[in-house]
Structures are given as structure tokens and as C-alpha cells.
Write a protein that holds these residues in place. Structure first.
Motif, PDB file in Angstrom:
ATOM      1  N   ASP A 145      -5.067  -2.742 -10.961  1.00 13.88           N
ATOM      2  CA  ASP A 145      -4.861  -2.622 -11.949  1.00 13.88           C
ATOM      3  C   ASP A 145      -3.813  -2.562 -12.696  1.00 13.88           C
ATOM      4  O   ASP A 145      -3.364  -1.602 -13.831  1.00 13.88           O
ATOM      5  CB  ASP A 145      -5.891  -1.092 -12.142  1.00 13.88           C
ATOM      6  N   GLY A 146      -2.352  -1.948 -11.934  1.00 14.47           N
ATOM      7  CA  GLY A 146      -1.335  -2.440 -12.572  1.00 14.47           C
ATOM      8  C   GLY A 146      -0.191  -1.305 -12.619  1.00 14.47           C
ATOM      9  O   GLY A 146       0.539  -1.019 -13.534  1.00 14.47           O
ATOM     10  N   LYS A 147      -0.992  -0.486 -12.171  1.00 17.46           N
ATOM     11  CA  LYS A 147      -0.386   1.053 -12.834  1.00 17.46           C
ATOM     12  C   LYS A 147       0.952   1.213 -11.599  1.00 17.46           C
ATOM     13  O   LYS A 147       1.570   1.927 -12.512  1.00 17.46           O
ATOM     14  CB  LYS A 147      -1.718   2.194 -11.991  1.00 17.46           C
ATOM     15  N   VAL A 148       1.739   0.942 -10.987  1.00 21.27           N
ATOM     16  CA  VAL A 148       1.958   0.774 -10.081  1.00 21.27           C
ATOM     17  C   VAL A 148       3.277  -0.445 -10.282  1.00 21.27           C
ATOM     18  O   VAL A 148       2.753  -1.500  -9.749  1.00 21.27           O
ATOM     19  CB  VAL A 148       2.449   1.555  -8.591  1.00 21.27           C
ATOM     20  N   ALA A 149       4.604  -0.473 -10.280  1.00 21.69           N
ATOM     21  CA  ALA A 149       5.426  -1.415  -9.941  1.00 21.69           C
ATOM     22  C   ALA A 149       5.088  -1.622  -8.372  1.00 21.69           C
ATOM     23  O   ALA A 149       5.475  -0.906  -7.739  1.00 21.69           O
ATOM     24  CB  ALA A 149       6.355  -1.098 -10.441  1.00 21.69           C
ATOM     25  N   ASP A 150       6.238  -2.640  -7.962  1.00 22.35           N
ATOM     26  CA  ASP A 150       6.361  -3.934  -6.845  1.00 22.35           C
ATOM     27  C   ASP A 150       7.037  -2.999  -6.395  1.00 22.35           C
ATOM     28  O   ASP A 150       8.821  -3.156  -6.655  1.00 22.35           O
ATOM     29  CB  ASP A 150       6.351  -5.116  -7.311  1.00 22.35           C
ATOM     30  N   PRO A 151       6.888  -2.358  -5.309  1.00 16.83           N
ATOM     31  CA  PRO A 151       8.343  -1.328  -4.467  1.00 16.83           C
ATOM     32  C   PRO A 151       9.110  -2.357  -3.949  1.00 16.83           C
ATOM     33  O   PRO A 151      10.178  -1.852  -3.085  1.00 16.83           O
ATOM     34  CB  PRO A 151       7.656  -0.373  -3.646  1.00 16.83           C
ATOM     35  N   THR A 152       8.423  -4.237  -3.395  1.00 11.16           N
ATOM     36  CA  THR A 152       8.987  -4.642  -2.359  1.00 11.16           C
ATOM     37  C   THR A 152       9.993  -5.544  -2.794  1.00 11.16           C
ATOM     38  O   THR A 152      10.699  -6.578  -2.509  1.00 11.16           O
ATOM     39  CB  THR A 152       7.299  -5.271  -1.419  1.00 11.16           C
ATOM     40  N   GLY A 153      10.539  -5.363  -4.268  1.00 11.51           N
ATOM     41  CA  GLY A 153      10.803  -6.219  -4.685  1.00 11.51           C
ATOM     42  C   GLY A 153      10.827  -8.187  -4.517  1.00 11.51           C
ATOM     43  O   GLY A 153      11.590  -8.805  -4.655  1.00 11.51           O
ATOM     44  N   GLY A 154       9.188  -7.863  -4.678  1.00 10.72           N
ATOM     45  CA  GLY A 154       9.146  -9.319  -4.976  1.00 10.72           C
ATOM     46  C   GLY A 154       8.139 -10.162  -2.996  1.00 10.72           C
ATOM     47  O   GLY A 154       8.419 -11.278  -3.466  1.00 10.72           O
ATOM     48  N   ALA A 155       8.671  -8.983  -2.050  1.00 14.04           N
ATOM     49  CA  ALA A 155       8.465  -9.895  -0.565  1.00 14.04           C
ATOM     50  C   ALA A 155       7.013 -10.380  -0.583  1.00 14.04           C
ATOM     51  O   ALA A 155       5.220  -9.739  -1.500  1.00 14.04           O
ATOM     52  CB  ALA A 155       8.470  -7.922   0.337  1.00 14.04           C
ATOM     53  N   THR A 156       6.606 -11.045   0.186  1.00 10.98           N
ATOM     54  CA  THR A 156       6.074 -11.588   0.764  1.00 10.98           C
ATOM     55  C   THR A 156       5.031 -12.048   2.075  1.00 10.98           C
ATOM     56  O   THR A 156       3.938 -12.257   2.837  1.00 10.98           O
ATOM     57  CB  THR A 156       5.615 -13.567  -0.073  1.00 10.98           C
ATOM     58  N   HIS A 157       6.436 -11.004   2.505  1.00 10.26           N
ATOM     59  CA  HIS A 157       5.778 -10.844   3.838  1.00 10.26           C
ATOM     60  C   HIS A 157       6.762  -9.340   4.839  1.00 10.26           C
ATOM     61  O   HIS A 157       7.215  -8.870   3.676  1.00 10.26           O
ATOM     62  CB  HIS A 157       6.621 -11.756   5.266  1.00 10.26           C
ATOM     63  N   TYR A 158       5.994  -8.927   5.577  1.00 10.03           N
ATOM     64  CA  TYR A 158       5.876  -7.633   6.200  1.00 10.03           C
ATOM     65  C   TYR A 158       6.071  -8.017   7.809  1.00 10.03           C
ATOM     66  O   TYR A 158       5.225  -8.900   7.944  1.00 10.03           O
ATOM     67  CB  TYR A 158       5.607  -6.701   5.945  1.00 10.03           C
TER      68      TYR A 158
END
Length: 147
Positions: free
Chosen positions: A103-116
Motif C-alpha cells: 500500500d506504499g505506507k513505508v519507503a524502501d529501506p533497501t535502496g532498491g535491493a532485489t536480493h538478500y
């Protein structure tokens, strides 16, 4: 608006994402689960109509060999498909993370990560070499620009 953000999100997508968060990050804080959810959202929103990652949240989560909890040999799998019961509170926290991210209530804390990957792994996966580390949170290290 990011590419793919206007894609409709079904109840099934939300459920599969919540189950994936439980399977991949149930021991993490809400913020840790949000970060894992964002890596999945970043794959969903990669801008390609027919992405390699899969289509929609369910497609990305259940893409073979991408999230180990969905491997049929993984001990979490029986919980994810409903054969065994996921503890209510644990699934409820995952659902909160899902709603906040989708729902877009929080910004992406990963800076655009696609892997972990989990810090509990004996050695980093081969794909991590040459990738850009963006965040360490809880027991996960997040990456983007994976070669």
C-alpha cells in the motif's frame, strides 16, 4: 510511480507474500520483514511486462529456486501450503508488513535491493560477488545490481 505499480494486487498475492515473509523472515522484526517484502516488490516492479522474476507478487514469490521456503524439500513448505498451521501472531505480523509495503505506507529501506541472504549462511552465495550491498538489517544482507 514506479513501473508496474499500477498492477492490480489480489488477495492471493497478499497471502502468498505474507507466507513468504513468514518462511523467509519470521524471526525478524517488522522492519526486517518490510525490507524482505521490499526486495520482492522491487522484483515485481522491475519495469518489464513479462519479467524474468515472475509476474505479480505470487509469481515472484513462487518462482522456482528464488525463495527457498517454497522449495518442496524446505521444512517451511508444509506451513506455506496450509498442511501445517502457521502461528497466528507470526502470520499477523507478516500481513502487517505486506500491507505497509504493497500500500506504499513505508519507503524502501533497501535502496532498491532485489536480493538478500541470511547471515546464518556458512558462506555468501556466488551471486553476491560483484553486487552492491545496500543494507544489513537483522539477519539479512541486501543487494542490488546483482550481476
Amino acid at each position: 510511480m514506479l513501473p508496474g505499480e499500477n498492477m492490480p494486487v489480489s488477495d492471493k498475492d497478499r497471502d502468498i507474500l505474507a507466507r513468504t515473509l513468514w518462511g523467509e523472515a519470521r524471526g525478524e522484526s517488522l522492519n526486517g520483514q518490510i525490507a524482505v517484502a521490499w526486495t520482492i516488490r522491487n522484483r515485481v516492479n522491475d519495469g518489464n511486462a513479462k519479467s524474468w522474476w515472475g509476474e505479480g507478487y505470487a509469481g515472484v514469490c513462487q518462482k522456482p529456486y528464488q525463495f527457498s521456503c517454497w522449495n518442496k524439500t524446505d521444512p517451511n513448505y508444509q506451513f506455506l501450503i496450509g498442511v501445517k498451521q502457521i502461528p497466528f501472531r507470526e502470520l499477523a505480523q507478516a500481513r502487517i508488513a505486506v500491507d505497509q509495503v504493497i500500500d506504499g505506507k513505508v519507503a524502501d529501506p533497501t535502496g532498491g535491493a532485489t536480493h538478500y541472504y541470511a547471515t546464518t549462511m556458512r558462506k555468501p552465495p556466488t551471486w553476491a560477488k560483484g553486487a552492491k550491498q545496500t543494507l544489513t538489517l537483522g539477519h539479512h544482507i541486501f543487494f542490488k545490481d546483482v550481476p
